[in-house]
Design a protein around this motif. Sequence first.
Motif, PDB file in Angstrom:
ATOM      1  N   GLU A  90      39.756  39.426  38.867  1.00 23.23           N
ATOM      2  CA  GLU A  90      40.410  39.435  40.169  1.00 23.23           C
ATOM      3  C   GLU A  90      39.748  40.461  41.077  1.00 23.23           C
ATOM      4  OE1 GLU A  90      45.025  40.075  41.871  1.00 23.23           O
ATOM      5  OE2 GLU A  90      44.460  40.716  39.841  1.00 23.23           O
ATOM      6  N   VAL A 119      40.841  42.453  44.661  1.00 25.75           N
ATOM      7  CA  VAL A 119      42.026  42.706  45.475  1.00 25.75           C
ATOM      8  C   VAL A 119      41.608  43.314  46.809  1.00 25.75           C
ATOM      9  CG1 VAL A 119      44.262  43.852  45.609  1.00 25.75           C
ATOM     10  CG2 VAL A 119      43.385  43.084  43.391  1.00 25.75           C
ATOM     11  N   ARG A 123      44.046  35.001  56.314  1.00 22.04           N
ATOM     12  CA  ARG A 123      44.100  33.827  55.439  1.00 22.04           C
ATOM     13  C   ARG A 123      43.072  32.771  55.832  1.00 22.04           C
ATOM     14  NH1 ARG A 123      49.626  33.157  52.957  1.00 22.04           N
ATOM     15  NH2 ARG A 123      49.354  30.910  53.186  1.00 22.04           N
ATOM     16  N   SER A 139      51.833  39.223  49.656  1.00 24.00           N
ATOM     17  CA  SER A 139      50.797  38.866  48.685  1.00 24.00           C
ATOM     18  C   SER A 139      50.344  37.431  48.874  1.00 24.00           C
ATOM     19  CB  SER A 139      51.325  39.056  47.260  1.00 24.00           C
ATOM     20  OG  SER A 139      50.372  38.661  46.302  1.00 24.00           O
ATOM     21  N   THR A 140      49.013  37.250  48.963  1.00 25.72           N
ATOM     22  CA  THR A 140      48.416  35.922  49.079  1.00 25.72           C
ATOM     23  C   THR A 140      47.286  35.824  48.075  1.00 25.72           C
ATOM     24  OG1 THR A 140      48.906  35.850  51.447  1.00 25.72           O
ATOM     25  CG2 THR A 140      47.278  34.293  50.624  1.00 25.72           C
ATOM     26  N   ALA A 141      47.155  34.685  47.412  1.00 24.25           N
ATOM     27  CA  ALA A 141      46.102  34.511  46.418  1.00 24.25           C
ATOM     28  C   ALA A 141      45.216  33.324  46.779  1.00 24.25           C
ATOM     29  CB  ALA A 141      46.700  34.302  45.034  1.00 24.25           C
ATOM     30  N   ASP A 196      42.510  31.002  44.689  1.00 23.78           N
ATOM     31  CA  ASP A 196      42.027  30.730  43.338  1.00 23.78           C
ATOM     32  C   ASP A 196      40.598  30.205  43.394  1.00 23.78           C
ATOM     33  OD1 ASP A 196      44.424  31.495  42.084  1.00 23.78           O
ATOM     34  OD2 ASP A 196      45.311  29.528  42.471  1.00 23.78           O
ATOM     35  N   THR A 200      40.256  35.331  40.817  1.00 19.76           N
ATOM     36  CA  THR A 200      41.250  35.224  41.878  1.00 19.76           C
ATOM     37  C   THR A 200      40.966  36.289  42.927  1.00 19.76           C
ATOM     38  OG1 THR A 200      42.954  34.415  40.368  1.00 19.76           O
ATOM     39  CG2 THR A 200      43.709  35.360  42.428  1.00 19.76           C
ATOM     40  N   THR A 225      42.929  38.253  45.694  1.00 17.78           N
ATOM     41  CA  THR A 225      44.302  38.544  46.092  1.00 17.78           C
ATOM     42  C   THR A 225      44.297  39.426  47.323  1.00 17.78           C
ATOM     43  OG1 THR A 225      45.028  38.433  43.789  1.00 17.78           O
ATOM     44  CG2 THR A 225      46.515  39.500  45.349  1.00 17.78           C
ATOM     45  N   LEU A 266      46.718  41.758  49.659  1.00 16.47           N
ATOM     46  CA  LEU A 266      47.988  42.477  49.656  1.00 16.47           C
ATOM     47  C   LEU A 266      48.160  43.290  50.927  1.00 16.47           C
ATOM     48  CD1 LEU A 266      47.942  43.980  46.028  1.00 16.47           C
ATOM     49  CD2 LEU A 266      48.998  41.839  46.771  1.00 16.47           C
ATOM     50  N   ARG A 282      51.585  48.190  43.248  1.00 18.48           N
ATOM     51  CA  ARG A 282      50.929  47.612  42.066  1.00 18.48           C
ATOM     52  C   ARG A 282      50.036  48.612  41.347  1.00 18.48           C
ATOM     53  NH1 ARG A 282      47.020  42.196  41.718  1.00 18.48           N
ATOM     54  NH2 ARG A 282      46.298  42.615  39.590  1.00 18.48           N
TER      55      ARG A 282
END
Length: 302
Positions: free
Chosen positions: A190, A192, A202, A219-221, A223, A228, A230, A232, A240
Motif C-alpha cells: 500500500e 498512503v 479523486r 478515506s478513499t482507496a 485498487d 492499494t 489510499t 486519507l 492510523r
Amino acid sequence: MTETKTAGPYPPRTYPLDHLVLPTASLDVARARLVSLGFVVAPTGIHPFGTENCCVFLEDGTYLEPLAVGNEQAVAKAIADSNVFLARDRAYRDKRGNEGFSALVLGTGDADADHVRYVEAGLSAGDMLSFSRAFTDPAGKSDTASFKLAFASGTGATDAFLFACERINTPKVDRTALQIHPNGATGIIEVVAVSNEPSEQRRLISIATRSPATGQGSSTAFDLPNATLTLLDPVAFETRFGIRAGAPSELRFAAIVFSVRFADTVAKLLAASSVEHDIRGDDIVVRPASGQGAAFVFQEKA
C-alpha cells in the motif's frame, strides 16, 4: 482513441504500481538509512540529466528510487530545456525540502497514449520525457535501461505528482541478489497519501491509475493490480499511524506499507540498528528520517 497496452499480467484498464520516487539530499545518507532498516541497496545509478539514485528492488517487481542531485549545472540546464521530471523535483524540494516522497509511478505499455489522456483531462504536468541510463548489477554486469514517461498532476500542486512509465528496454541483468532483504521485505502492499481536500484529488488519481475510487469521507482507496493507493485526510492519517500529517497539502505521499515474511525479524533488526519504531496493531511503523522520506510500515504477510 488509442487503446492503452499495459505490459505484464495486469488488467488492461488499471495500471500497476511501478516504483516510488523519494528525494534525498545525499545518496550516502539514504543508503545508510535504508541498510539500517534491513534493505539491500543497488549500486548508484546516474541519469543523463544530472540526478542519481540508489534503488531498492523488491520481489514483487516494484522498487524505491531515492533521488539526489548529482550535477546541479546539468539539472538546471535540463529544467531550462523543459525536463518535467526535474522541474517537479525542484518544485518539491523548494516547497518541502530535500527529504521526502514526491512521486508515484505507474507501469504502462503506451506512455504516448497516457500523455494524450492527461492532456485531454486537463491534468498533464508537461512534456513527455524519454531517456536511457546504464544499469549495473552487484556482479558488475551492465546493461542499458530506457524509459518513456508521461506526467500527471493537479493544478498548482507541488507536493506530489504521478507519472506513467513505459520501459522501452529492460536491463538483462540478474536482480535476484538485490531483491533478498535481511528484513524479509517482499513487496509494497500500500501507498498512503494525505490531502486536506481528499475529494478534490479523486479525479486526478483515478485518471492516472485508471482505477475507480472506493470509499468516501476521510478515506478513499484505489485498487491497483499489485497494491492499494489510499488517500486519507490528516486526522485519519494521524489516527492510523500515530504520526502528524504535517503542513496542509493538496496531495502529499506520506507512507509506504511493505509486506514482510516475519514481523519479529523486522523488530529485532530495527532494535539491533537502534532504529526507533512503534508497534500499532499488526504494523511496525518507522517515522521518516534523513534518507527515508516517508513513514515505512512493515506488515507480516504469509
